[in-house]
Design an enzyme around this catalytic site. Structure first.
Site, mmCIF file in Angstrom:
data_model
loop_
_atom_site.group_PDB
_atom_site.id
_atom_site.type_symbol
_atom_site.label_atom_id
_atom_site.label_comp_id
_atom_site.label_asym_id
_atom_site.label_seq_id
_atom_site.Cartn_x
_atom_site.Cartn_y
_atom_site.Cartn_z
ATOM 1 C CB CYS A 12 -0.727 -0.154 1.281
ATOM 2 S SG CYS A 12 -2.350 0.969 0.942
ATOM 3 C CB CYS A 88 -4.575 1.153 -1.509
ATOM 4 S SG CYS A 88 -2.487 1.587 -1.685
ATOM 5 C CB CYS A 96 6.310 -2.479 -8.187
ATOM 6 S SG CYS A 96 4.696 -2.420 -7.771
#
Length: 166
Positions: A12, A88, A96
């Site tokens: 998140c 989220c 990422c």
């Protein structure tokens, strides 16, 4: 019977509520088959006390919970993840880091209970509602016969879980 313990990372943005609750739930509900971890792209440095309240009720040790960066899990000495879930919408859209071992990934979006305003009781109810939603998806996930499924089937199942209305 399989003996593998699956490492599961929940991401998140702030790593203060949803990802923390998911970490505890996968570990406790997985009964030794899963080890949960959580992190954030921009950790806010503290775990929300209402998340700790929800987690404590599971029996998961809350003393070690902390808000941490996802960079910790891209380091060479980090545990290798089998699954990575964004919980989220902000984290789902972010770029990422590289994850060693090519873990399976999916997005399991949940409303942010920390964004709820109102009385303490209204905030507590929001945390409890999201906790129950995470628990519902986790129940399906930890019940999957992972050792019997091939990778494409598992990937399909984890995406389906994330698309299931909560």
């Amino acid at each position: 019977m399989q003996d593998k313990v699956y490492n599961v990372l929940f991401l998140c943005t702030g790593n203060s509520a949803r990802s923390i609750m998911a970490e505890a739930l996968v570990t406790t509900m997985g009964q030794g088959r899963f080890k949960g971890y959580s992190a954030g792209s921009q950790p806010n440095g503290a775990v929300n006390p209402l998340a700790i309240e929800q987690v404590a009720a599971t029996g998961y040790p809350v003393a070690g919970l902390r808000s941490k960066s996802w960079d910790e899990f891209g380091a060479p000495d980090a545990p290798q993840m089998d699954f990575i879930f964004t919980v989220c919408d902000n984290a789902a859209g972010e770029t990422c880091p590289y994850w060693p071992g090519h873990p399976m990934t999916a997005h399991w979006g949940f409303e942010d209970p920390a964004a709820v305003t109102g009385t303490d009781e209204e905030k507590r109810e929001a945390f409890h509602r999201i906790f129950r939603q995470i628990m519902a998806r986790m129940s399906i996930f930890v019940s999957l016969p992972l050792h019997m499924l091939e990778k494409n089937a598992i990937q399909h199942e984890i995406h389906t879980i994330g698309a299931t209305p909560v």
